[in-house]
Design an enzyme around this catalytic site. Structure first.
Site, PDB file in Angstrom:
ATOM      1  N   HIS A  99      -0.108  -0.586  -0.365  1.00 17.09           N
ATOM      2  CA  HIS A  99      -1.532  -1.117  -0.931  1.00 17.09           C
ATOM      3  C   HIS A  99      -1.818  -1.983  -0.334  1.00 17.09           C
ATOM      4  CE1 HIS A  99      -0.271   1.119  -4.533  1.00 17.09           C
ATOM      5  NE2 HIS A  99      -1.814   2.774  -3.943  1.00 17.09           N
TER       6      HIS A  99
HETATM    7  S1  FES Z   1       1.316  -2.383  -2.955  1.00 12.52           S
HETATM    8 FE1  FES Z   1       1.174  -0.485  -3.778  1.00 12.52          FE
HETATM    9  S2  FES Z   1       2.934  -0.234  -4.668  1.00 12.52           S
HETATM   10 FE2  FES Z   1       3.181  -1.573  -3.097  1.00 12.52          FE
END
Ligand code: FES
Ligand code: HEM
Lengths: 486, 193
Positions: B157
């Site tokens: 993410h």
């Molecule tokens: S940014 Fe969501 S798990 Fe690393």
């Protein structure tokens, strides 16, 4: 609904057996002579389809278990062995893997049917609650099944989910350790998941029996929502009317199932799961199987803290809450009218609800920060912290200008240059849709019963069938059925 | 309890409606519940990490083998860790950050552990390799992708960590955790879970 039994044993043996174990009577009363409303449409065929799905999963699963090895060093290879070496192994595995999706497709239709026709309302609350229990067990079973082939998605998907459980307050970390049997997903986890994946479908079968028992106490609902008043006029025996109707639906369903198994067996699969699990390398996009995507979207939609509760925990609570809320549905819906055919407002909001659920599925599959659609053109953005350590951003159209500006800043500013895009993010869509999901249950359902003015309902099922007084939409029920019981 | 109420409740000085049979019922049910709990305990506890699993919860790593400017990834009991050999530039970057601007403020020194002689060794950084967002393993110099802050980039993410493993951007709430570890010799560390 289960009136006095009409079964009459004919042969000497069945008479003898009936006095000792009336099992033939049980089958006859519940599958042959069971009085069923004569106006059921095709949305009512999914119960039978679901029973078939469970049988298919159990039969193919038992076969897979004969060749599968639940050990992290051999699991992936054993699944490849099933696919390549075992005679018809590919067929059995593709039926099982696609069967899980078919099972969920059917259960979602079955549940939306229940929502539309108010099947959860008195006297069917327990029947509905047992259904939600089955659904939860299905999710647990499918989640653990997906870990078994030990691909990248199996491993990292299960890590994400168990980490979520670890995020629950107080009990979280302990539950997580007991679930994993180690510090991370590994051999102990794979073994217990296999054991439970084998067990749970039989637990489901047990709850299905309770579900059908509850159904046979209160009887089927029907598209008008009007209760059966006269067994002779309003109902037909289950056999042959509904055995044939269900059978026809099953043929169509199996046809679609076969198209997937034989022509698009990997359509719903993730290529990452064809790579053996590697704990040191996370796949770029971890996404669950399609049938769990809407809940994954709800989880990801919470990106803000509320008071002392951090976003991550809120997301987990929202995700579990979105499923658990279904248990309370019979008491959240205040309307006395069962079928939304006669609830003009509820009906429109229901359509929006279905769209929201499907939309959430798409949100779950996409990166939260990616764009649903873009607005304006892309620009270049230099981000840095100023002398006071505050974050600053400056926009440019030309790379040369942007780069020159970046170079002119001191190293301490930690300047970075990137493409700035603007548009509507999946994250925002998922927030809107998730909000609607909860508002539908928590606000609209209780409110509608008070403010909505329902349309007139037919006096009886027989009336709605013979005079077509209903909403005008003809039901596909066996209207021409001879009045068998008269 | 009144169900079992005896016809002569006061005859033997008991309260109205309560009988010795009620007492026996409650006592028997309590003993049965205790028995069930006692048997349930081993059946729950067997789910906990087994002794051999727990025995694998520490490992020694020779940090002199980590190439300069790169990292190695160590799995202990299935949990991944980064051991990074930072360049001087990376160390400077980690030190020059204004702590008050950080999401999870921590100095670079607070993220190091002392050598046997008590001094810090800024060139070796040991962190958990579990993104504090949802637990992916971030990409690092080993994968040729270090993110905007030169440390690690989480592909799941988009969380970005700096050369001290501190969260700088993206959804993760906390810095990459520093595991329990000690320098046994100037080049040998022991990491435990
Ligand atoms: S940014 Fe969501 S798990 Fe690393
Ligand atoms: C509710 C019913 C069931 C559901 C929803 C379900 C679901 C799944 C799923 C999603 C997978 C992963 C498929 C893949 O990607 O390869 C799987 C694998 C597996 N399941 Fe099931 N399953 C069910 C019942 C069973 C039963 C009853 C058994 C055993 C008796 C079983 C044994 C297996 C085995 C051995 C695998 C690993 C092989 C493979 O990955 O194909 N399943 N299951």
């Amino acid at each position: 609904m289960s009136g006095p039994s009409t079964y009459e044993p004919k042969t000497g043996f069945t008479k003898w057996l009936d006095a000792r174990l009336p099992i033939v009577r049980l089958g006859y009363d519940s599958m042959i002579d069971f009085p069923t409303p004569k106006n059921l449409n095709y949305w009512w065929t999914f119960g039978g389809i679901l029973a078939l799905c469970l049988v298919i999963q159990i039969v193919t699963g038992i076969v897979l278990a004969m060749h599968y090895v639940a050990n992290t060093s051999m699991a992936f290879a054993s699944v490849q062995h099933i696919m390549r070496d075992v005679d018809f192994g590919w067929l059995v595995r593709y039926i099982h893997a696609n069967g899980a999706g078919m099972f969920f497709l059917a259960v979602y239709i079955h549940m939306f049917r229940g929502l539309y026709y108010g099947s959860y309302k008195a006297p069917r609350e327990v029947l509905w609650i047992l259904g939600v229990v089955i659904y939860l067990l299905m999710m647990a079973t499918a989640f653990m099944g997906y870990v078994l082939p030990w691909g990248q998605m199996s491993f990292h998907g299960s890590s994400v989910i168990t980490n979520l459980i670890g995020a629950l307050p107080i009990v979280g970390p302990a539950v997580k350790t007991y679930l994993l049997g180690g510090a991370a997903v590994g051999d102990p986890t794979l073994n217990r998941f296999f054991s439970l994946h084998y067990l749970l479908p039989f637990v489901i079968a047990g709850v299905v029996i309770l579900h059908i028992w509850a159904l046979h106490v209160v009887g089927n609902g029907n598209p008008t929502g009007v209760s059966v008043q006269d067994i002779k006029k309003d109902t037909v025996p289950f056999h042959p009317y509904y055995t044939v109707k269900d059978g026809f639906a099953i043929i169509l369903f199996l046809t679609m199932f076969a198209v997937f198994v034989f022509f698009f067996p990997e359509a719903m699969g993730k290529t990452d799961n064809s790579i053996e699990a590697n704990p040191l390398q996370t796949p770029a996009h971890i996404v669950p199987e399609w049938y769990l995507l809407p809940f994954y979207a709800i989880l990801k939609s919470v990106t803000f803290d509320i008071g002392p509760i951090p976003a991550k925990l809120l997301g987990v609570l929202a995700m579990f809450g979105s499923i658990l809320i279904l248990f309370a549905l019979p008491w959240l819906d205040t309307s006395k009218v069962r079928s939304m055919r006669y609830r003009p407002l509820a009906r429109q909001l229901f359509v929006l609800f279905v769209l929201a659920c499907v939309g959430l599925g798409f949100c779950g599959a996409n990166e939260p920060d990616a764009f649903v659609f873009k607005t304006g053109k892309d620009r270049l953005q230099v981000e840095y912290s100023d002398a006071n350590g505050r974050a600053q951003t400056k926009f440019f159209d030309q790379f040369s200008e942007a780069n020159a500006y970046k170079e002119s800043l001191p190293t301490a500013a930690g300047a970075s240059l990137q493409v700035a895009e603007s548009g509507f993010k999946w994250k925002w869509l998922s927030q809107i849709l998730a909000a609607y999901y909860f508002i539908y249950f928590l606000v609209l359902m209780p409110l509608l019963g008070v403010i909505e003015k329902p349309k007139p309902r037919p006096a009886s099922i027989a009336d709605s069938v013979h005079k077509r007084s209903g909403s005008g939409r003809s039901s596909s029920a066996p209207v021409a059925a001879p009045q068998h019981a008269e | 309890m009144a169900e079992h109420g005896s016809s002569s409740p006061t005859a033997d000085g008991e309260h109205a409606g309560e009988t010795r049979r009620d007492f026996i019922h409650i006592a028997a049910a309590t003993v049965a519940a205790g028995g069930v709990a006692a048997v349930a305990w081993p059946f729950v506890q067997q789910l906990a990490p087994a002794a051999d699993t727990r025995a694998l919860s520490a490992a020694e790593v020779d940090v002199s083998k980590v190439p300069l400017g790169s990292e190695i990834r160590v799995l202990i009991g299935g949990v991944p860790f980064f051991v990074r050999h930072r360049t001087d530039a990376e160390i400077q970057e980690a030190r020059n950050v204004n702590i008050s601007t950080l999401r999870d403020p921590a100095t670079d020194d607070s993220r190091l552990r002392p050598l046997p002689d008590g001094k810090l060794n800024p060139s070796i950084l040991v962190t958990s390799a579990v993104c504090t967002h949802l637990g992916c393993v971030p990409l690092g110099p080993d994968n040729g992708k270090v993110g905007e802050f030169g440390g690690w980039y989480c592909p799941c993410h988009g969380s970005q960590y700096d050369t001290s493993g501190r969260i700088r951007k993206g959804p993760a709430p906390k810095n990459l955790a520093i595991p329990k570890y000690v320098y046994e010799t100037p080049t040998m560390i022991k990491i435990s879970l």
